[in-house]
Design an enzyme around this catalytic site. Structure first.
Site, PDB file in Angstrom:
ATOM      1  N   SER A   1      -9.215   2.967   2.824  1.00 40.75           N
ATOM      2  CA  SER A   1      -7.948   3.452   2.208  1.00 40.75           C
ATOM      3  C   SER A   1      -7.123   2.600   1.310  1.00 40.75           C
ATOM      4  O   SER A   1      -6.113   3.053   0.628  1.00 40.75           O
ATOM      5  CB  SER A   1      -6.911   4.517   3.043  1.00 40.75           C
ATOM      6  OG  SER A   1      -6.593   3.639   3.958  1.00 40.75           O
TER       7      SER A   1
ATOM      8  N   SER B   1     -10.201   0.403   6.692  1.00 40.62           N
ATOM      9  CA  SER B   1      -9.654   0.666   5.264  1.00 40.62           C
ATOM     10  C   SER B   1      -9.396  -0.620   4.705  1.00 40.62           C
ATOM     11  O   SER B   1      -8.781  -0.645   3.545  1.00 40.62           O
ATOM     12  CB  SER B   1      -8.296   1.633   5.681  1.00 40.62           C
ATOM     13  OG  SER B   1      -8.795   2.843   6.109  1.00 40.62           O
TER      14      SER B   1
ATOM     15  N   LYS C   1       1.028  -0.931  -0.084  1.00 40.55           N
ATOM     16  CA  LYS C   1      -0.110   0.067  -0.104  1.00 40.55           C
ATOM     17  C   LYS C   1       0.766   1.044   0.042  1.00 40.55           C
ATOM     18  O   LYS C   1       1.894   1.347   0.615  1.00 40.55           O
ATOM     19  CB  LYS C   1      -1.029  -0.066   1.173  1.00 40.55           C
ATOM     20  CG  LYS C   1      -2.176   0.935   1.300  1.00 40.55           C
ATOM     21  CD  LYS C   1      -2.883   0.852   2.492  1.00 40.55           C
ATOM     22  CE  LYS C   1      -3.519   2.100   2.771  1.00 40.55           C
ATOM     23  NZ  LYS C   1      -4.470   1.832   4.053  1.00 40.55           N
TER      24      LYS C   1
END
Length: 487
Positions: free
Chosen positions: A153, A177, A78
């Site tokens: 996210s 997320s 990520k």
């Protein structure tokens, strides 16, 4: 004929072990798919093909006896997670050219386990929102329906896994997320108990809300990646609970949690918001499957209610105050600027009082559900949301409130620190994924993973794929890695 991306992460590693495929084979196949589909689904901010090929060659050269269950498998990191020598933007134009000098602990562990990262996946700016639509990459789109968001996210990670670009990916979860994108994209998204995964080597712990965790198509794949990540590191602010004997993958493979008492609720916790019938139906299906597996499923009140929202909201404002070069503040998105402005107005006394009151709420919630081994609820109040829906009013305050109403469940379990997983149990009437949230007691990750695996088995599996899965394969990707859509 099965394509390499049809295999789960564990199946890919097993194929390497048998000599049927090499890590180089898998990485080249994955890079072709990334070239063809990555921008379409908004999966990646930065792709690192040269580093991936180098790591794949090293994986293939490693001694057989030193290889773990995911050795040689392609993955991705990520873009919120520090990666040495690789551009890491934190989803923000303010960090467009930032290259960290160090790896996050989880990145070190992923590399050491022989997994091969293809690059950095799309995220929301500074991890502030539950959708991934910024200025540094195309928006993360749901491979099941490209008009819809893949969430955030960890939206790019979910898009990459759901589109068959990588079989598993690292993500992080500070308010849902990992679990929100998993629910939207038909995946397993696992938030471990506080302390299980190191947040180092820098940072304060962020009140214990965020943690790295795995995202994948099956519980076993996710458990195997959790084993990779869950390495105790001295100096971490939260003491990790002990890992189960043999690791989390062994627990997932046994899929035997024993008879449990599971508390079911559908009432939203952070907002007084109607819940979509498809989300309730997914909980009903999960409850029926769990009952058939021998568990007692009982109705319970939710552990916390909307009164907890202003407290969580205050912490979220403070978490948005990540260091940003003053001259780059103007490049932040309106929502990020709003959250940071509100955070800057808070006093230390207000923050201390908020933390105290939130802990009091957590204690009361724990007493309400003390008789339950696990909790079952929807992951989201609605099954899907279009790209651009949260920002449609051009009002960042309205955007933030819309996020709260869309996701009124997940963040509570970041506050409590309990392990929590979104599982793709349901579907909408038109066949899109719908997740349910299964949450365990703090430190009891093993029982949660065992139950998730049992639920997967009793539902005849849920490793389904969107139509885009077959849009590109090795037969219609040319030599330079540019894909041609299949008719």
């Amino acid at each position: 004929m099965a394509e390499p991306h049809d295999l789960t992460a564990l199946e890919q590693a097993a194929a390497i072990s048998r000599g049927e495929l090499s890590s180089v084979d898998l990485v080249e196949h994955a890079l072709r798919r990334v070239a063809a589909l990555g921008d379409t689904v908004g999966a990646f901010v930065t792709v690192t093909p040269d580093l991936a090929r180098q790591a794949a060659r090293a994986a293939d050269a490693a001694p057989i006896g030193e290889r773990g269950p995911l050795h040689g498998v392609p993955t991705a990191i990520k873009d919120l997670t520090l990666t040495a020598g690789v551009r890491t933007t934190f989803g923000s134009a303010a960090f467009l050219d930032f290259v960290p000098p160090v790896d996050a602990d989880v990145v070190r562990f992923i590399k050491a386990a022989g997994l091969v990262s293809l690059g950095k996946t799309t995220t929301s700016e500074l991890g502030c929102s539950l959708y991934s639509e910024g200025r540094v990459a195309p928006p993360a789109r749901n491979p099941w329906q490209l008009a819809y968001t893949a969430g955030g996210s960890s939206g790019g990670a979910a898009a990459a896994v759901a589109a068959g670009l990588v079989p598993v990916a690292q993500g992080s979860d500070g308010g849902g997320s990992l679990r929100i994108p998993a629910s939207l994209c038909g995946l397993v998204g696992y938030k471990p108990s506080r302390g299980v995964v190191s947040g180092g080597p820098i940072g304060s712990g962020a009140f214990g809300l965020p943690t790295s965790g795995p995202l994948g198509r099956t519980v076993a794949d996710v458990a195997a990646l959790l084993d990779v990540m869950a390495v105790p590191v001295p100096g971490e602010p939260y003491l990790p609970p002990p890992a189960p004997p043999g690791g989390y993958l062994a627990v997932a493979r046994r899929a035997d949690p024993g008879p449990l008492r599971i508390g079911r609720f559908t009432t939203p916790m952070l907002a007084d918001e109607p819940v979509h019938p498809d989300c309730v139906a997914a909980v009903d299906r999960a409850a029926a499957l769990l009952t058939a597996a021998g568990h007692e499923v009982v109705e319970v009140p939710p552990p916390l209610g909307p009164a907890a929202w202003p407290l969580f909201e205050t912490l979220w404002y403070v978490l948005a105050l990540s260091p940003v070069p003053p001259q780059r503040e103007v490049e932040l998105l309106p929502l990020t600027r709003l959250l940071r402005a509100r955070g800057a107005e808070l006093s230390a006394a207000t923050l201390a009082a908020t933390l105290g009151e939130l802990q009091a709420q957590v204690r009361l919630g724990a007493r309400r559900t003390a008789g339950c081994d696990l909790l079952l609820c929807p992951t989201l109040a609605a099954p899907q949301a279009p790209v651009g829906w949260f920002t449609a009013d051009a009002d960042p305050a309205a955007d933030f409130d819309r996020q709260r109403r869309f996701s009124p469940y997940c963040a509570i379990f970041n506050v409590t620190g309990d392990p929590s997983v979104s599982l793709p149990v349901g579907t909408t009437t038109d066949g899109l994924p719908v997740g349910v949230l299964l949450t365990g007691r703090y430190g009891d990750d093993a029982r949660l993973i065992a139950t998730a695996a049992q639920l997967e088995n009793s539902s005849d599996g849920w490793d389904r794929h969107p139509a885009i899965w077959r849009a590109v394969d090795s037969a219609n990707v040319n030599g330079d890695g540019v894909g041609r859509s299949a008719a």
